[in-house]
Design an enzyme around this catalytic site. Structure first.
Site, short mmCIF file in Angstrom:
data_model
loop_
_atom_site.label_atom_id
_atom_site.label_comp_id
_atom_site.label_asym_id
_atom_site.label_seq_id
_atom_site.Cartn_x
_atom_site.Cartn_y
_atom_site.Cartn_z
N GLY A 33 8.43 9.97 -4.62
CA GLY A 33 7.50 9.68 -5.71
C GLY A 33 6.25 8.99 -5.20
O GLY A 33 5.98 9.01 -4.00
N ASN A 34 5.47 8.41 -6.10
CA ASN A 34 4.28 7.65 -5.69
C ASN A 34 4.03 6.55 -6.71
O ASN A 34 4.73 6.45 -7.71
CB ASN A 34 3.07 8.59 -5.53
CG ASN A 34 2.70 9.28 -6.81
OD1 ASN A 34 2.26 8.64 -7.77
ND2 ASN A 34 2.91 10.59 -6.86
#
Ligand code: CTP
Ligand code: CA
Length: 225
Positions: A33-34
Protein backbone atom coordinates in the site's frame (compact mmCIF):
# COMPACT_ATOMS: atom_id res chain seq x y z
CA UNK A 1 -34.01 35.39 -5.27
CA UNK A 2 -30.92 33.21 -5.43
CA UNK A 3 -29.29 32.89 -8.82
CA UNK A 4 -29.04 29.09 -9.01
CA UNK A 5 -26.96 29.18 -12.18
CA UNK A 6 -24.20 30.93 -10.24
CA UNK A 7 -24.73 29.06 -6.99
CA UNK A 8 -24.74 25.63 -8.65
CA UNK A 9 -22.52 25.95 -11.72
CA UNK A 10 -22.22 22.16 -12.05
CA UNK A 11 -25.93 21.35 -11.79
CA UNK A 12 -26.77 18.49 -14.18
CA UNK A 13 -23.10 17.47 -14.50
CA UNK A 14 -21.78 14.08 -13.47
CA UNK A 15 -18.39 13.68 -11.86
CA UNK A 16 -16.15 10.68 -11.23
CA UNK A 17 -13.48 11.08 -8.54
CA UNK A 18 -10.87 8.56 -7.37
CA UNK A 19 -9.26 8.85 -3.95
CA UNK A 20 -7.03 7.11 -1.45
CA UNK A 21 -4.43 4.40 -1.84
CA UNK A 22 -4.85 0.98 -3.36
CA UNK A 23 -4.02 -2.23 -1.50
CA UNK A 24 -2.40 -4.96 -3.57
CA UNK A 25 -2.75 -8.34 -1.87
CA UNK A 26 0.37 -10.46 -1.33
CA UNK A 27 -1.38 -13.22 0.64
CA UNK A 28 -4.57 -13.37 2.78
CA UNK A 29 -3.05 -11.19 5.52
CA UNK A 30 -0.64 -8.83 3.71
CA UNK A 31 -0.69 -6.15 1.06
CA UNK A 32 1.40 -3.48 -0.64
CA UNK A 33 0.00 0.00 0.00
CA UNK A 34 1.01 3.64 0.41
CA UNK A 35 0.47 6.58 2.77
CA UNK A 36 -2.34 8.32 0.86
CA UNK A 37 -5.05 9.41 3.31
CA UNK A 38 -7.66 10.12 0.64
CA UNK A 39 -8.29 13.62 2.09
CA UNK A 40 -7.60 15.50 -1.16
CA UNK A 41 -9.95 13.33 -3.25
CA UNK A 42 -12.70 13.40 -0.62
CA UNK A 43 -12.43 17.21 -0.43
CA UNK A 44 -12.76 17.41 -4.23
CA UNK A 45 -15.80 15.08 -4.19
CA UNK A 46 -17.39 17.21 -1.44
CA UNK A 47 -16.76 20.46 -3.33
CA UNK A 48 -18.05 19.13 -6.66
CA UNK A 49 -21.23 17.97 -4.92
CA UNK A 50 -21.71 21.40 -3.29
CA UNK A 51 -21.30 22.98 -6.73
CA UNK A 52 -24.24 20.89 -7.95
CA UNK A 53 -22.59 17.88 -9.58
CA UNK A 54 -23.76 14.28 -9.18
CA UNK A 55 -20.63 12.66 -7.77
CA UNK A 56 -19.38 9.06 -7.83
CA UNK A 57 -16.37 8.56 -5.56
CA UNK A 58 -14.27 5.48 -6.26
CA UNK A 59 -12.25 5.10 -3.10
CA UNK A 60 -9.45 2.86 -1.96
CA UNK A 61 -9.24 2.00 1.76
CA UNK A 62 -9.37 5.17 3.93
CA UNK A 63 -10.60 6.15 7.39
CA UNK A 64 -12.81 8.91 5.99
CA UNK A 65 -16.58 9.16 6.05
CA UNK A 66 -18.20 9.33 2.62
CA UNK A 67 -19.14 12.94 1.75
CA UNK A 68 -22.80 13.93 2.02
CA UNK A 69 -24.88 13.03 -1.08
CA UNK A 70 -21.95 11.34 -2.84
CA UNK A 71 -22.13 7.76 -4.12
CA UNK A 72 -19.08 5.94 -2.80
CA UNK A 73 -17.79 2.79 -4.49
CA UNK A 74 -15.26 1.14 -2.19
CA UNK A 75 -12.42 -0.75 -3.86
CA UNK A 76 -9.19 -2.33 -2.67
CA UNK A 77 -6.86 -2.95 -5.58
CA UNK A 78 -5.77 -1.03 -8.67
CA UNK A 79 -7.57 -3.63 -10.80
CA UNK A 80 -10.83 -3.05 -8.89
CA UNK A 81 -10.40 0.72 -9.16
CA UNK A 82 -9.85 0.39 -12.91
CA UNK A 83 -12.99 -1.75 -13.34
CA UNK A 84 -15.13 0.77 -11.40
CA UNK A 85 -13.72 3.74 -13.35
CA UNK A 86 -14.18 2.04 -16.71
CA UNK A 87 -17.86 1.42 -15.95
CA UNK A 88 -18.50 5.03 -14.84
CA UNK A 89 -16.28 6.92 -17.27
CA UNK A 90 -18.62 7.33 -20.25
CA UNK A 91 -21.35 8.82 -18.03
CA UNK A 92 -19.03 11.42 -16.50
CA UNK A 93 -18.54 15.01 -17.62
CA UNK A 94 -15.77 15.56 -15.08
CA UNK A 95 -13.16 12.98 -14.11
CA UNK A 96 -10.65 13.67 -11.33
CA UNK A 97 -8.09 10.98 -10.58
CA UNK A 98 -6.57 11.85 -7.23
CA UNK A 99 -6.00 8.27 -6.04
CA UNK A 100 -2.47 7.09 -5.31
CA UNK A 101 -2.75 3.95 -7.44
CA UNK A 102 -0.10 1.26 -6.96
CA UNK A 103 2.16 1.09 -10.02
CA UNK A 104 2.94 -2.58 -9.39
CA UNK A 105 1.00 -5.51 -8.00
CA UNK A 106 2.15 -9.02 -7.02
CA UNK A 107 2.26 -11.34 -10.05
CA UNK A 108 0.57 -14.01 -7.93
CA UNK A 109 -1.45 -13.84 -4.72
CA UNK A 110 -0.63 -16.71 -2.36
CA UNK A 111 -3.81 -18.43 -1.14
CA UNK A 112 -2.22 -19.23 2.21
CA UNK A 113 -0.20 -16.97 4.51
CA UNK A 114 3.41 -17.02 3.32
CA UNK A 115 5.64 -18.56 6.02
CA UNK A 116 9.07 -17.13 6.81
CA UNK A 117 11.92 -19.33 5.65
CA UNK A 118 15.14 -18.10 4.00
CA UNK A 119 17.03 -14.93 5.06
CA UNK A 120 16.31 -13.30 1.72
CA UNK A 121 12.89 -13.07 0.19
CA UNK A 122 11.47 -11.26 -2.80
CA UNK A 123 8.07 -10.90 -4.44
CA UNK A 124 7.57 -10.77 -8.19
CA UNK A 125 5.56 -7.72 -9.29
CA UNK A 126 3.88 -6.70 -12.52
CA UNK A 127 2.71 -3.29 -13.72
CA UNK A 128 -0.89 -2.27 -13.03
CA UNK A 129 -3.03 -0.66 -15.72
CA UNK A 130 -2.57 3.11 -15.79
CA UNK A 131 -6.22 4.07 -15.22
CA UNK A 132 -5.73 7.74 -16.06
CA UNK A 133 -3.81 7.07 -19.27
CA UNK A 134 -6.44 4.54 -20.40
CA UNK A 135 -9.28 7.03 -19.80
CA UNK A 136 -7.21 9.71 -21.55
CA UNK A 137 -7.20 7.60 -24.71
CA UNK A 138 -11.01 7.25 -24.57
CA UNK A 139 -11.74 10.85 -23.59
CA UNK A 140 -14.37 12.87 -25.49
CA UNK A 141 -13.96 16.60 -26.10
CA UNK A 142 -16.91 17.41 -23.81
CA UNK A 143 -15.22 15.72 -20.85
CA UNK A 144 -12.82 17.37 -18.41
CA UNK A 145 -10.06 14.98 -17.35
CA UNK A 146 -7.89 15.95 -14.38
CA UNK A 147 -4.85 14.07 -13.14
CA UNK A 148 -2.40 14.53 -10.30
CA UNK A 149 1.36 14.32 -10.26
CA UNK A 150 3.59 13.74 -7.28
CA UNK A 151 7.20 14.45 -8.08
CA UNK A 152 10.39 14.97 -6.11
CA UNK A 153 12.62 16.35 -8.87
CA UNK A 154 12.18 18.24 -12.17
CA UNK A 155 8.60 18.71 -10.99
CA UNK A 156 7.23 20.89 -13.78
CA UNK A 157 8.91 18.98 -16.57
CA UNK A 158 7.54 15.64 -15.29
CA UNK A 159 4.04 17.10 -14.74
CA UNK A 160 3.87 18.61 -18.25
CA UNK A 161 5.04 15.28 -19.66
CA UNK A 162 2.23 13.46 -17.79
CA UNK A 163 -0.37 15.99 -18.95
CA UNK A 164 0.59 15.42 -22.58
CA UNK A 165 1.25 11.68 -22.40
CA UNK A 166 -2.05 10.93 -20.63
CA UNK A 167 -4.09 13.40 -22.73
CA UNK A 168 -5.32 15.42 -19.72
CA UNK A 169 -7.06 18.78 -19.64
CA UNK A 170 -5.53 19.76 -16.30
CA UNK A 171 -2.79 18.36 -14.14
CA UNK A 172 -2.40 19.19 -10.46
CA UNK A 173 1.20 19.07 -9.34
CA UNK A 174 1.58 18.35 -5.63
CA UNK A 175 4.63 20.10 -4.37
CA UNK A 176 6.80 17.99 -2.08
CA UNK A 177 9.24 20.88 -1.53
CA UNK A 178 7.12 22.54 1.12
CA UNK A 179 6.63 21.28 4.64
CA UNK A 180 2.97 20.58 5.31
CA UNK A 181 2.20 19.51 1.76
CA UNK A 182 1.35 16.06 0.51
CA UNK A 183 0.45 12.75 2.11
CA UNK A 184 -1.24 12.58 5.50
CA UNK A 185 -1.30 16.35 6.05
CA UNK A 186 -4.30 18.68 6.07
CA UNK A 187 -2.67 21.15 3.72
CA UNK A 188 -1.35 21.11 0.17
CA UNK A 189 0.68 23.35 -2.12
CA UNK A 190 -0.25 22.87 -5.75
CA UNK A 191 0.50 24.08 -9.24
CA UNK A 192 -2.12 23.59 -11.98
CA UNK A 193 -1.06 23.25 -15.60
CA UNK A 194 -3.49 23.17 -18.54
CA UNK A 195 -3.14 22.02 -22.15
CA UNK A 196 -2.41 25.55 -23.32
CA UNK A 197 0.68 25.43 -21.12
CA UNK A 198 -0.53 27.97 -18.54
CA UNK A 199 1.17 27.32 -15.22
CA UNK A 200 -0.50 28.63 -12.08
CA UNK A 201 1.04 28.20 -8.63
CA UNK A 202 -1.16 28.45 -5.56
CA UNK A 203 -0.28 29.17 -1.93
CA UNK A 204 -0.11 26.48 0.76
CA UNK A 205 -3.70 26.01 1.96
CA UNK A 206 -6.10 23.55 3.56
CA UNK A 207 -7.11 20.65 1.32
CA UNK A 208 -10.68 22.05 1.36
CA UNK A 209 -9.44 25.35 -0.11
CA UNK A 210 -7.16 23.53 -2.56
CA UNK A 211 -10.24 21.58 -3.70
CA UNK A 212 -12.06 24.89 -4.34
CA UNK A 213 -9.18 26.13 -6.50
CA UNK A 214 -9.15 22.89 -8.51
CA UNK A 215 -12.94 22.95 -8.95
CA UNK A 216 -12.85 26.58 -10.14
CA UNK A 217 -10.49 25.50 -12.91
CA UNK A 218 -12.76 22.53 -13.74
CA UNK A 219 -15.78 24.86 -14.06
CA UNK A 220 -13.74 27.13 -16.32
CA UNK A 221 -12.91 24.15 -18.57
CA UNK A 222 -16.47 22.78 -18.59
CA UNK A 223 -17.79 26.22 -19.57
CA UNK A 224 -15.43 26.21 -22.54
CA UNK A 225 -16.43 22.78 -23.95
N1 CTP B 1 -2.64 6.83 -12.03
C1 CTP B 1 -3.63 5.94 -12.47
N2 CTP B 1 -3.36 4.61 -12.56
C2 CTP B 1 -2.15 4.12 -12.24
C3 CTP B 1 -1.13 5.00 -11.81
C4 CTP B 1 -1.41 6.36 -11.72
O1 CTP B 1 -4.74 6.39 -12.77
N3 CTP B 1 -1.93 2.80 -12.33
C5 CTP B 1 -2.95 8.26 -11.99
C6 CTP B 1 -2.96 8.88 -10.61
O2 CTP B 1 -4.23 8.81 -10.02
C7 CTP B 1 -2.55 10.31 -10.91
C8 CTP B 1 -1.67 10.20 -12.13
O3 CTP B 1 -1.94 8.92 -12.71
O4 CTP B 1 -3.68 11.11 -11.24
C9 CTP B 1 -0.21 10.35 -11.92
O5 CTP B 1 0.23 9.46 -10.94
P1 CTP B 1 1.78 9.38 -10.63
O6 CTP B 1 2.04 8.27 -9.68
O7 CTP B 1 2.27 10.77 -10.28
O8 CTP B 1 2.35 9.06 -12.10
P2 CTP B 1 2.74 7.74 -12.84
O9 CTP B 1 2.22 7.88 -14.23
O10 CTP B 1 2.31 6.54 -12.08
O11 CTP B 1 4.31 7.83 -12.94
P3 CTP B 1 5.45 7.69 -11.79
O12 CTP B 1 4.81 7.09 -10.55
O13 CTP B 1 6.47 6.83 -12.40
O14 CTP B 1 5.92 9.11 -11.55
CA1 CA C 1 2.81 6.17 -9.86
Amino acid sequence: LEDTATALPLKGKRALVTAGPTHEAIDPVRFIGNHSSGKMGYAIATTLERLGAHVILVSGPTNLLPPHNVTKLAVQSAAEMFAACKAEFEHADIIVMSAAVADYTPTEVADQKIKKKAEDFSIALKKTTDILATLGREKRTDQTLVGFALETNNELEHAIDKLQRKNLDLIVLNSMQDKGAGFATDTNKITIINRAGDIESYDLKSKEDVAKDICARIIEHQNAV
